[in-house]
Design an enzyme around this catalytic site. Structure first.
Site, PDB file in Angstrom:
ATOM      1  N   HIS A 252       0.846  -1.193  -0.017  1.00 43.44           N
ATOM      2  CA  HIS A 252      -0.086   0.013   0.251  1.00 43.44           C
ATOM      3  C   HIS A 252       0.836   1.088  -0.106  1.00 43.44           C
ATOM      4  O   HIS A 252       1.722   1.380   0.798  1.00 43.44           O
ATOM      5  CB  HIS A 252      -0.822   0.114   1.381  1.00 43.44           C
ATOM      6  CG  HIS A 252      -2.012  -0.977   0.987  1.00 43.44           C
ATOM      7  ND1 HIS A 252      -3.252  -0.838   1.955  1.00 43.44           N
ATOM      8  CD2 HIS A 252      -2.439  -1.730   0.236  1.00 43.44           C
ATOM      9  CE1 HIS A 252      -4.265  -1.662   1.413  1.00 43.44           C
ATOM     10  NE2 HIS A 252      -3.774  -2.279   0.568  1.00 43.44           N
TER      11      HIS A 252
ATOM     12  N   TYR B 153      -9.156   5.367   7.667  1.00 46.85           N
ATOM     13  CA  TYR B 153      -9.323   5.848   9.062  1.00 46.85           C
ATOM     14  C   TYR B 153     -10.268   7.066   9.169  1.00 46.85           C
ATOM     15  O   TYR B 153     -10.082   7.964   8.461  1.00 46.85           O
ATOM     16  CB  TYR B 153      -8.067   6.239   9.551  1.00 46.85           C
ATOM     17  CG  TYR B 153      -6.886   5.207   9.715  1.00 46.85           C
ATOM     18  CD1 TYR B 153      -6.047   4.730   8.699  1.00 46.85           C
ATOM     19  CD2 TYR B 153      -6.523   4.666  11.162  1.00 46.85           C
ATOM     20  CE1 TYR B 153      -5.295   3.849   8.708  1.00 46.85           C
ATOM     21  CE2 TYR B 153      -5.657   3.908  11.289  1.00 46.85           C
ATOM     22  CZ  TYR B 153      -4.830   3.466  10.204  1.00 46.85           C
ATOM     23  OH  TYR B 153      -3.934   2.476  10.419  1.00 46.85           O
TER      24      TYR B 153
ATOM     25  N   PRO C 282      -4.038   0.125  18.639  1.00 49.83           N
ATOM     26  CA  PRO C 282      -3.578  -0.296  17.309  1.00 49.83           C
ATOM     27  C   PRO C 282      -3.746   0.593  16.164  1.00 49.83           C
ATOM     28  O   PRO C 282      -3.492   0.489  15.125  1.00 49.83           O
ATOM     29  CB  PRO C 282      -4.650  -1.461  17.285  1.00 49.83           C
ATOM     30  CG  PRO C 282      -5.522  -1.294  18.111  1.00 49.83           C
ATOM     31  CD  PRO C 282      -4.947  -0.589  19.269  1.00 49.83           C
TER      32      PRO C 282
ATOM     33  N   LYS D 102       1.145  -0.361  14.805  1.00 47.54           N
ATOM     34  CA  LYS D 102       2.663  -0.471  15.187  1.00 47.54           C
ATOM     35  C   LYS D 102       3.112  -1.576  16.322  1.00 47.54           C
ATOM     36  O   LYS D 102       4.306  -2.060  16.204  1.00 47.54           O
ATOM     37  CB  LYS D 102       2.895   0.622  16.349  1.00 47.54           C
ATOM     38  CG  LYS D 102       3.110   1.908  15.557  1.00 47.54           C
ATOM     39  CD  LYS D 102       4.098   1.688  14.531  1.00 47.54           C
ATOM     40  CE  LYS D 102       4.021   3.081  13.522  1.00 47.54           C
ATOM     41  NZ  LYS D 102       4.642   2.624  12.131  1.00 47.54           N
TER      42      LYS D 102
ATOM     43  N   TYR E  73       3.973   6.481  10.047  1.00 48.99           N
ATOM     44  CA  TYR E  73       3.317   5.128   9.702  1.00 48.99           C
ATOM     45  C   TYR E  73       4.200   3.994   8.966  1.00 48.99           C
ATOM     46  O   TYR E  73       3.984   2.902   9.270  1.00 48.99           O
ATOM     47  CB  TYR E  73       2.095   5.681   8.810  1.00 48.99           C
ATOM     48  CG  TYR E  73       1.001   4.533   8.868  1.00 48.99           C
ATOM     49  CD1 TYR E  73       1.130   3.497   7.770  1.00 48.99           C
ATOM     50  CD2 TYR E  73       0.040   4.481   9.424  1.00 48.99           C
ATOM     51  CE1 TYR E  73       0.182   2.468   7.898  1.00 48.99           C
ATOM     52  CE2 TYR E  73      -1.189   3.676   9.672  1.00 48.99           C
ATOM     53  CZ  TYR E  73      -1.122   2.591   8.647  1.00 48.99           C
ATOM     54  OH  TYR E  73      -2.069   1.630   8.784  1.00 48.99           O
TER      55      TYR E  73
HETATM   56  P1  FAS Z   1       2.104 -12.037  21.439  1.00 51.94           P
HETATM   57  O1  FAS Z   1       0.866 -11.561  22.551  1.00 51.94           O
HETATM   58  O2  FAS Z   1       1.719 -12.107  20.124  1.00 51.94           O
HETATM   59  O3  FAS Z   1       2.744 -13.389  21.826  1.00 51.94           O
HETATM   60  C1  FAS Z   1       3.087 -13.950  23.005  1.00 51.94           C
HETATM   61  C2  FAS Z   1       2.974 -15.551  23.270  1.00 51.94           C
HETATM   62  O4  FAS Z   1       3.332 -15.676  24.269  1.00 51.94           O
HETATM   63  C3  FAS Z   1       1.634 -15.866  23.024  1.00 51.94           C
HETATM   64  O5  FAS Z   1       1.574 -16.997  21.895  1.00 51.94           O
HETATM   65  C4  FAS Z   1       1.288 -16.479  24.291  1.00 51.94           C
HETATM   66  O6  FAS Z   1       0.416 -17.630  24.403  1.00 51.94           O
HETATM   67  C5  FAS Z   1       2.499 -16.908  24.793  1.00 51.94           C
HETATM   68  N1  FAS Z   1       2.693 -16.857  26.416  1.00 51.94           N
HETATM   69  C6  FAS Z   1       1.887 -16.078  27.096  1.00 51.94           C
HETATM   70  N2  FAS Z   1       2.323 -16.596  28.410  1.00 51.94           N
HETATM   71  C7  FAS Z   1       3.144 -17.605  28.297  1.00 51.94           C
HETATM   72  C8  FAS Z   1       3.689 -18.415  29.422  1.00 51.94           C
HETATM   73  N3  FAS Z   1       3.674 -18.279  30.871  1.00 51.94           N
HETATM   74  N4  FAS Z   1       4.619 -19.350  28.977  1.00 51.94           N
HETATM   75  C9  FAS Z   1       4.819 -19.598  27.705  1.00 51.94           C
HETATM   76  N5  FAS Z   1       4.181 -18.756  26.413  1.00 51.94           N
HETATM   77  C10 FAS Z   1       3.251 -17.844  27.016  1.00 51.94           C
HETATM   78  N6  FAS Z   1      -1.043  -4.892  16.584  1.00 51.94           N
HETATM   79  C11 FAS Z   1      -1.227  -3.964  15.442  1.00 51.94           C
HETATM   80  O7  FAS Z   1      -0.066  -3.560  14.773  1.00 51.94           O
HETATM   81  N7  FAS Z   1      -2.524  -3.855  14.601  1.00 51.94           N
HETATM   82  C12 FAS Z   1      -3.658  -4.641  15.254  1.00 51.94           C
HETATM   83  O8  FAS Z   1      -4.570  -4.263  14.697  1.00 51.94           O
HETATM   84  C13 FAS Z   1      -3.587  -5.418  16.712  1.00 51.94           C
HETATM   85  N8  FAS Z   1      -4.841  -5.872  16.987  1.00 51.94           N
HETATM   86  C14 FAS Z   1      -4.610  -6.624  18.315  1.00 51.94           C
HETATM   87  C15 FAS Z   1      -5.484  -7.267  18.634  1.00 51.94           C
HETATM   88  C16 FAS Z   1      -5.492  -7.859  19.982  1.00 51.94           C
HETATM   89  C17 FAS Z   1      -6.768  -8.965  20.664  1.00 51.94           C
HETATM   90  C18 FAS Z   1      -4.335  -7.896  20.656  1.00 51.94           C
HETATM   91  C19 FAS Z   1      -4.180  -8.646  21.787  1.00 51.94           C
HETATM   92  C20 FAS Z   1      -3.178  -7.385  20.007  1.00 51.94           C
HETATM   93  C21 FAS Z   1      -3.318  -6.432  18.790  1.00 51.94           C
HETATM   94  N9  FAS Z   1      -2.076  -6.126  18.267  1.00 51.94           N
HETATM   95  C22 FAS Z   1      -2.258  -5.328  17.189  1.00 51.94           C
HETATM   96  C23 FAS Z   1      -0.947  -6.375  18.877  1.00 51.94           C
HETATM   97  C24 FAS Z   1      -0.396  -7.348  18.542  1.00 51.94           C
HETATM   98  O9  FAS Z   1       0.002  -7.549  17.076  1.00 51.94           O
HETATM   99  C25 FAS Z   1       1.054  -7.572  19.247  1.00 51.94           C
HETATM  100  O10 FAS Z   1       1.747  -6.299  19.133  1.00 51.94           O
HETATM  101  C26 FAS Z   1       1.813  -8.581  18.833  1.00 51.94           C
HETATM  102  O11 FAS Z   1       1.039  -9.752  18.831  1.00 51.94           O
HETATM  103  C27 FAS Z   1       3.242  -8.756  19.896  1.00 51.94           C
HETATM  104  O12 FAS Z   1       3.709  -9.959  19.672  1.00 51.94           O
HETATM  105  P2  FAS Z   1       4.698 -10.579  20.741  1.00 51.94           P
HETATM  106  O13 FAS Z   1       5.028  -9.838  21.620  1.00 51.94           O
HETATM  107  O14 FAS Z   1       5.280 -11.817  20.219  1.00 51.94           O
HETATM  108  O15 FAS Z   1       3.328 -10.939  21.893  1.00 51.94           O
HETATM  109  C1  PHB Z   2      -5.463  -4.481  10.627  1.00 55.56           C
HETATM  110  O1  PHB Z   2      -5.479  -4.753   9.416  1.00 55.56           O
HETATM  111  O2  PHB Z   2      -5.836  -5.423  11.463  1.00 55.56           O
HETATM  112  C2  PHB Z   2      -5.081  -3.310  10.984  1.00 55.56           C
HETATM  113  C3  PHB Z   2      -4.630  -2.263  10.021  1.00 55.56           C
HETATM  114  C4  PHB Z   2      -4.177  -0.803  10.471  1.00 55.56           C
HETATM  115  C5  PHB Z   2      -4.343  -0.692  11.998  1.00 55.56           C
HETATM  116  C6  PHB Z   2      -4.623  -1.705  12.747  1.00 55.56           C
HETATM  117  C7  PHB Z   2      -5.138  -2.941  12.489  1.00 55.56           C
HETATM  118  O3  PHB Z   2      -3.796   0.440  12.349  1.00 55.56           O
END
Ligand code: FAS
Ligand code: PHB
Length: 399
Positions: free
Chosen positions: A72, A204, A295, A299, A386
């Site tokens: 994009h 957005y 989000p 980032k 961004y």
């Molecule tokens: P993660 O949370 O992805 O991974 C951590 C891992 O550790 C998980 O698999 C978990 O099961 C495991 N774990 C936890 N406790 C443990 C333990 N005691 N022992 C062993 N393993 C354990 N970011 C965006 O940029 N855009 C978005 O739209 C967006 N939407 C999101 C929606 C939700 C519901 C959430 C929660 C986050 C969202 N995020 C978004 C942010 C997300 O993408 C995170 O930044 C990203 O998953 C971070 O990756 P990790 O740091 O690897 O953490």
């Molecule tokens: C997504 O595609 O999940 C998404 C994209 C941009 C954002 C947040 C989530 O700022």
């Protein structure tokens, strides 16, 4: 059992770290409480910064990304019945973002790790994770494997990649840890829908009823978000109510939001959270274990990948008796984290309606939005943040 690096958590941070370490000849043990299927299906982020794409390419993980990722060149900002395009390529000298879901990044790295290092490369469905002796040169990682066996692994270092609700960050003594946080009075209701996107690039939208975001996952799958109250229950949001609200917030003359079957829906709270330092003794935090951003700035995933891009060479050097990069790790990452934390806060407060806010908030937001779409300086600031600021240095992208 002994290893060089114990890694807690097989999300994007832990998975990429295990691969980047392996590329440097550093062995690791990666443990995960969830199943492989759960980790691969967890709907999260969707947008990769320019630097994240370069990093995954440099790590040899981008075959499918190169084929299926959607580049994009900008985003749309919508407000007061107008929709304006912010052209990243023009404003940043060619930098872009790529739509490629976090689920796909996770699948790609899991497949690569299992292919390179066998089924034991990632220990899924463990329980009872503990970390200990973090202030010694032989920290311990303890866990119970799926077959009920209790394990203790002596490590040179442990990487806490276990997300916001993990056990790593709480293992740092509160006396040496500074937490800075802000909860927002609203949340995002996100849907994955089996319908072609109604837009070519992300929209957005600022609206009197609240923020809305039109993202996508491919030519036939849309990803959309709706600002809702922070105490909303997803059971109060039947699919048609979601579509009606989205249609109202994106409404423009001559434009229609295509609707279709909802495949997944969930509500995510919004917070800014930074835990400092990102290191305690031989424990190094990376990703959501150390920081959370709303989000709106896309980032979270990109910060997690950037953290481990710095952590891998630091741990490789530490394993060879050179502690300099490890000593710099927390400071280097926190500088990036705060830039992304500010940008995510800035996008969030510019676009979301604070419940009960007076008209001053709305007027300030509209003025800011009009400034961003009319001033090259303001638009450039949005575009460079961004697409990823500061850009990952070549030293980090050379593996
Ligand atoms: P993660 O949370 O992805 O991974 C951590 C891992 O550790 C998980 O698999 C978990 O099961 C495991 N774990 C936890 N406790 C443990 C333990 N005691 N022992 C062993 N393993 C354990 N970011 C965006 O940029 N855009 C978005 O739209 C967006 N939407 C999101 C929606 C939700 C519901 C959430 C929660 C986050 C969202 N995020 C978004 C942010 C997300 O993408 C995170 O930044 C990203 O998953 C971070 O990756 P990790 O740091 O690897 O953490
Ligand atoms: C997504 O595609 O999940 C998404 C994209 C941009 C954002 C947040 C989530 O700022």
């Amino acid at each position: 059992m002994r290893t060089q690096v114990g890694i807690v958590g097989a999300g994007p941070a832990g998975l990429l770290l295990s691969h980047l370490l392996a590329l440097r000849g550093i062995e690791s043990v990666l443990i995960e409480i969830r199943s492989r299927e759960y980790c691969e299906a967890r709907q999260r982020a969707g947008v990769l910064e320019d630097g994240s794409v370069r990093l995954l390419r440099a790590a040899g993980l981008a075959d499918r990304l190169n084929r299926q990722g959607i580049e994009h060149g900008g985003i749309y900002l919508q407000f007061a019945g107008e929709r304006h395009h912010i052209d990243f390529r023009e404003l940043t000298g060619g930098r872009t973002v790529t739509v490629y879901a976090q689920t796909e990044v996770v699948k790609d790295i899991i497949a690569r790790r299992l292919a390179d290092a066998g089924p034991e490369a990632i220990k899924f469905e463990v329980t009872g994770t503990e970390v200990a002796d973090l202030d010694t040169q032989q920290p311990k990682l303890r866990y119970t494997s799926k077959d009920g066996t209790r394990h203790e692994v002596t490590c040179d270092a442990i990487a806490g990649c276990d997300g916001f609700h993990g056990i790593s960050r709480p293992a740092i003594p509160p006396a040496v840890q500074a937490v800075t946080e802000r909860d927002y009075p609203y949340a995002w209701l996100g849907i994955l829908a089996d319908v072609p996107p109604s837009t070519d690039e992300l929209i957005y939208a600022h609206h009197p009823r609240g923020f809305a975001l039109h993202s996508l996952r491919g030519p036939t799958i849309s990803r959309l978000y709706l600002q809702v109250g922070s105490d909303e229950d997803i059971r109060d949001w039947p699919d048609q109510r979601i579509w009606d609200e989205l249609s109202e917030r994106f409404a423009l003359p001559g434009w229609e939001l295509k609707q279709g079957p909802v495949l997944d829906k969930s509500i995510t709270p919004m917070r800014s959270f930074v835990s400092s330092p990102m290191r305690y003794g031989r424990l190094f935090l990376a990703g959501d274990a150390a920081h959370i951003v709303p989000p709106t700035g896309a980032k979270g995933l990109n910060l997690a990948l950037a953290d481990v891009a710095y952590l891998a060479p630091a741990l490789a050097d530490l394993a060879r008796g050179q502690p300099e990069l490890a000593d710099q790790y927390s400071g280097t990452c926190l500088s990036r984290v705060w830039r992304s934390t500010h940008f995510s806060w800035w996008m969030t407060t510019m676009l979301h309606r604070t419940p009960g806010a007076d008209d001053m908030e709305r007027q300030l937001q509209l003025s800011q939005l009009r400034y961003v779409v009319s001033s090259q300086a303001a638009a450039t600031s949005l575009a460079e943040n961004y697409t990823g600021y500061p850009p990952l240095p070549a030293t980090i992208l050379t593996l």
